[in-house]
Write a protein that holds these residues in place. Structure first.
Motif, PDB file in Angstrom:
ATOM      1  N   PRO A 246       0.832  -1.215   0.000  1.00 20.29           N
ATOM      2  CA  PRO A 246       0.000   0.000   0.000  1.00 20.29           C
ATOM      3  C   PRO A 246       0.864   1.261   0.000  1.00 20.29           C
ATOM      4  CG  PRO A 246       0.011  -0.988   2.167  1.00 20.29           C
ATOM      5  CD  PRO A 246       0.801  -1.907   1.296  1.00 20.29           C
TER       6      PRO A 246
ATOM      7  N   ARG B 289      -1.398   4.260   4.036  1.00 22.94           N
ATOM      8  CA  ARG B 289      -2.606   3.485   3.745  1.00 22.94           C
ATOM      9  C   ARG B 289      -2.461   2.092   4.352  1.00 22.94           C
ATOM     10  NH1 ARG B 289      -5.455   5.923  -0.419  1.00 22.94           N
ATOM     11  NH2 ARG B 289      -7.126   4.561   0.291  1.00 22.94           N
ATOM     12  N   THR B 290      -3.593   1.498   4.613  1.00 24.21           N
ATOM     13  CA  THR B 290      -3.555   0.149   5.184  1.00 24.21           C
ATOM     14  C   THR B 290      -3.887  -0.868   4.097  1.00 24.21           C
ATOM     15  OG1 THR B 290      -5.853   0.383   5.815  1.00 24.21           O
ATOM     16  CG2 THR B 290      -4.214   0.895   7.503  1.00 24.21           C
TER      17      THR B 290
ATOM     18  N   SER C 116      -5.783  -3.519   1.964  1.00 26.44           N
ATOM     19  CA  SER C 116      -7.208  -3.615   1.682  1.00 26.44           C
ATOM     20  C   SER C 116      -7.417  -4.512   0.466  1.00 26.44           C
ATOM     21  CB  SER C 116      -7.789  -2.228   1.425  1.00 26.44           C
ATOM     22  OG  SER C 116      -9.091  -2.342   0.888  1.00 26.44           O
TER      23      SER C 116
ATOM     24  N   ASP D 281      -9.916  -4.201  -1.315  1.00 24.90           N
ATOM     25  CA  ASP D 281     -10.547  -3.317  -2.297  1.00 24.90           C
ATOM     26  C   ASP D 281      -9.521  -2.644  -3.203  1.00 24.90           C
ATOM     27  OD1 ASP D 281     -12.953  -3.927  -1.201  1.00 24.90           O
ATOM     28  OD2 ASP D 281     -13.014  -2.176   0.128  1.00 24.90           O
ATOM     29  N   SER D 282      -8.342  -2.318  -2.667  1.00 22.60           N
ATOM     30  CA  SER D 282      -7.408  -1.497  -3.439  1.00 22.60           C
ATOM     31  C   SER D 282      -6.171  -2.270  -3.907  1.00 22.60           C
ATOM     32  CB  SER D 282      -6.960  -0.293  -2.596  1.00 22.60           C
ATOM     33  OG  SER D 282      -6.372  -0.748  -1.391  1.00 22.60           O
ATOM     34  N   SER D 283      -6.087  -3.567  -3.574  1.00 17.55           N
ATOM     35  CA  SER D 283      -4.883  -4.317  -3.927  1.00 17.55           C
ATOM     36  C   SER D 283      -5.033  -4.967  -5.316  1.00 17.55           C
ATOM     37  CB  SER D 283      -4.638  -5.409  -2.876  1.00 17.55           C
ATOM     38  OG  SER D 283      -3.578  -6.241  -3.272  1.00 17.55           O
TER      39      SER D 283
ATOM     40  N   ASN E   2     -17.195 -10.246   3.252  1.00 20.29           N
ATOM     41  CA  ASN E   2     -17.824  -8.934   3.496  1.00 20.29           C
ATOM     42  C   ASN E   2     -19.352  -9.052   3.515  1.00 20.29           C
ATOM     43  OD1 ASN E   2     -17.297  -6.361   4.163  1.00 20.29           O
ATOM     44  ND2 ASN E   2     -16.890  -5.612   2.102  1.00 20.29           N
TER      45      ASN E   2
ATOM     46  N   ALA F 286      -8.000  -6.630   6.409  1.00 18.29           N
ATOM     47  CA  ALA F 286      -8.044  -5.938   5.117  1.00 18.29           C
ATOM     48  C   ALA F 286      -9.425  -6.027   4.480  1.00 18.29           C
ATOM     49  CB  ALA F 286      -6.994  -6.543   4.187  1.00 18.29           C
TER      50      ALA F 286
ATOM     51  N   GLY G  76     -13.122  -4.828   4.305  1.00 18.49           N
ATOM     52  CA  GLY G  76     -13.796  -3.562   4.624  1.00 18.49           C
ATOM     53  C   GLY G  76     -14.421  -3.442   6.001  1.00 18.49           C
TER      54      GLY G  76
ATOM     55  N   SER H 120     -13.038  -5.041  10.496  1.00 17.51           N
ATOM     56  CA  SER H 120     -12.360  -4.404  11.636  1.00 17.51           C
ATOM     57  C   SER H 120     -13.317  -3.537  12.434  1.00 17.51           C
ATOM     58  CB  SER H 120     -11.178  -3.561  11.157  1.00 17.51           C
ATOM     59  OG  SER H 120     -10.224  -4.380  10.564  1.00 17.51           O
TER      60      SER H 120
END
Lengths: 229, 360
Positions: free
Chosen positions: B60, B64-65, B67, B69-71, B168, B228, B230, B233
């Motif tokens: 990331p 940023r952590t 995720s 969604d974004s990887s 999710n 990671a 959504g 956590s």
């Protein structure tokens, strides 16, 4: 034969505001088995302090306290508790029975504290309650007993572990004259029958006639008034 | 226990009330634990059931952590990992939301993409034109193996999977990685297909840091990858906080009850000490009382919560397991006993001399 209780030159000083107050002033006392000693005196004269020191609830500032010949000065708090459990019986001012226990269980609790199995002590408890005249009321709890009956249970409880010393604190202060006499007679009787040394502190001068010896306390000093036995 | 049992019988109203409060707290804690575990399973089971022990994410950007969604990871990164010492298997895994249509039925699904035959792919995933659905998802979609459904505009033949998982809170369906990549708007030409993460199976002593440095990824354990996802956590954090607060309330309530009880008993305790009872004996006796109250309350509360959970399990995500029943029950009991221990410490300060008249 050892005296059951022997106090030698016992002094107890309490802090009092900026100064101190002498609760016991070089008190010397010997009580033999089977002897009933009545101590009278005004409030604040040191009667309860005498019981506190004799009952190993408080260490004196100086002097010696011997229970059945044992010098208690070097005993640890745990050892003092053991002596209280096994050699000393207390009868308190307002009986101070445990509210949740019936009369038999009050006695069995004392046995339990001394390490005896309560189930094996039921017979003795029943016999002691019968001796103090409470056989039929043995399953009653404190709130179901009269003041005089509560004190009788307290006396039986104090005798449960066959103590050498019985310390009695104002046992008739909450009782009427008739019941006071009955309790005093009972104390005199159990003192003789159980061969226990009894120290009874009281305001009630009427109890003096049941005493083998009558002592008076004034400002922490103990004096013998008469030999009655 | 001589005195403890008799006190409990004598003051059964007070102790019963306290046990009811403990039961209520345990009920709430067990219900929350079951719900938290159920929700967590709905969020994470697709990842939890993977036969991989680690997942490598796209590294990331600073601040940023990780995720899902974004990887995005590439075939080249997967090959780098496949050649890393100590890595026994590496496979691209795609994870993305989509929709599945069957006749008039439309369902949200999480599409998991894997190369057919790779170690992460289900056995039923044998071609690019297949979508693998678990038994429950087959029923919900109203389709049978061999029929076709539409996923992101592609007609795919349905194959039956062994189990239902979700990601999710959305049921998961498996497709071939090439299909998955196309559904993300990529062709994979030249570079090969992409994925969301590289799933890894490693041997003891594998140097994951060196692998990350070589592949430009960040690797975490399979369970570490839950963070990671959504909502996981936030949900887990909120429910754990409420559970923690309930444990704290339990300790405080039990502690307060036994503080008041001990204060009320102070004259009796002084008498008992004068009679030769030691502080240790009285503390043990009081803790035994607390233990009985806590045991009865927490067992009743946990049984009631388990019953409610089993009944409600059909409509809400509630998981009944030792971790959601025995563990919270034990923790409630433990913190309650701790509260009681703090409360009964004051027994040590009771002076037996107060049993005598002049001091009363």
């Amino acid at each position: 034969m050892n005296p059951s209780l022997e106090l030698t030159d016992v002094t107890l000083v309490h802090p009092d505001g900026d100064g101190t107050v002498t609760a016991l002033d070089e008190v010397t006392l010997r009580v033999d088995p089977g002897e009933l000693v009545v101590v009278t005196g005004p409030s604040g004269s040191g009667k309860s302090s005498l019981l506190a020191v004799a009952g190993l609830l408080q260490r004196p500032g100086s002097g010696a306290v011997r229970i059945d010949g044992t010098d208690t000065a070097a005993l640890s708090p745990r050892e003092r508790a053991t002596v209280r459990r096994e050699r000393i019986g207390f009868v308190f001012q307002q009986s101070n029975l445990v509210p949740s226990l019936d009369a038999v269980d009050q006695l069995l609790l004392a046995a339990h504290l001394a390490g005896h199995r309560p189930a094996r002590q039921r017979e003795r408890a029943a016999a002691l309650l019968a001796q103090v005249g409470l056989g039929p009321a043995s399953r009653r709890r404190p709130h179901q007993l009269s003041g005089g009956q509560r004190q009788r249970v307290a006396i039986a409880r104090a005798l449960m572990n066959s103590p050498q010393l019985l310390l009695v604190d104002e046992p008739t202060s909450a009782l009427d004259a008739q019941r006071s006499v009955a309790v005093a007679e009972l104390l005199a009787e159990v003192t003789r029958e159980h061969g226990v040394a009894t120290v009874l502190v009281t305001h009630d001068e009427h109890l003096v006639r049941y005493a083998d010896r009558h002592l008076a306390m004034t400002d922490g000093r103990l004096g013998e008034l008469a030999a009655l036995a | 226990m001589f005195l403890a049992i008799r006190d409990l019988r004598f003051a059964r109203g007070r102790f019963g009330l306290m046990a009811a409060v403990v039961a209520l707290l345990t009920f709430l804690v067990v219900v929350l634990s079951g719900l938290a575990a159920g929700l967590a399973a709905q969020s994470t089971s697709a990842v939890a059931e993977l036969p991989a022990d680690h997942l490598a994410f796209q590294r990331p950007a600073d601040g940023r952590t990780l995720s899902f969604d974004s990887s995005t990871v590439t075939t080249a990164q997967e090959r780098t990992w496949a050649g890393a010492p100590g890595v026994t298997d590496a496979a691209l895994l795609g994870v993305a939301p989509n929709r599945l249509a069957s006749g008039s039925t439309q369902l949200p699904v999480t599409l998991l993409g894997a190369l057919p035959g790779s170690f992460v792919a289900p056995a039923a995933l044998r071609s690019d034109r297949v979508v693998v659905l678990g038994p429950q998802l087959l029923e919900t979609a109203g389709v049978a193996p061999g029929q076709t459904v539409v996923v992101g505009g592609h007609e795919l033949r349905v194959a039956a999977g062994q189990q239902d998982t979700s990601f999710n809170h959305v049921p998961a369906a498996w497709v071939a990685l090439a299909t998955w990549d196309q559904l993300q708007g990529r062709t994979g030409e030249g570079t090969g297909p992409h994925g969301t993460v590289v799933a890894l199976r490693t041997a003891t002593g594998a140097d994951l840091s060196a692998g990350d440095a070589a592949a430009g990824t960040t690797t975490v354990s399979r369970t570490g990858a839950f963070a990671a996802i959504g909502s996981y956590s936030a949900e887990n954090g909120s429910l754990s906080l409420i559970r923690g607060l309930l444990f704290g309330v339990g300790a405080l309530v039990v502690g307060a009850f036994f503080t008041v009880w001990t204060i009320q008993r102070t004259p009796d305790l002084a008498v008992l000490k004068a009679m030769g009872a030691t502080t240790g004996y009285l503390v043990r006796d009081s803790l035994a009382q607390a233990g009985v109250v806590l045991a009865v309350g927490s067992i009743v509360g946990a049984l009631a919560a388990t019953g409610v959970g089993l009944l409600a399990g059909a409509t809400v995500p509630f998981l009944v397991s030792p971790a959601t029943t025995v563990v919270p029950l034990s923790v409630t009991f433990g913190v309650g006993l701790l509260g009681a221990l703090v409360a009964v410490r004051s027994i040590a300060t009771v002076d037996p001399i107060t049993a005598l008249g002049a001091a009363r």
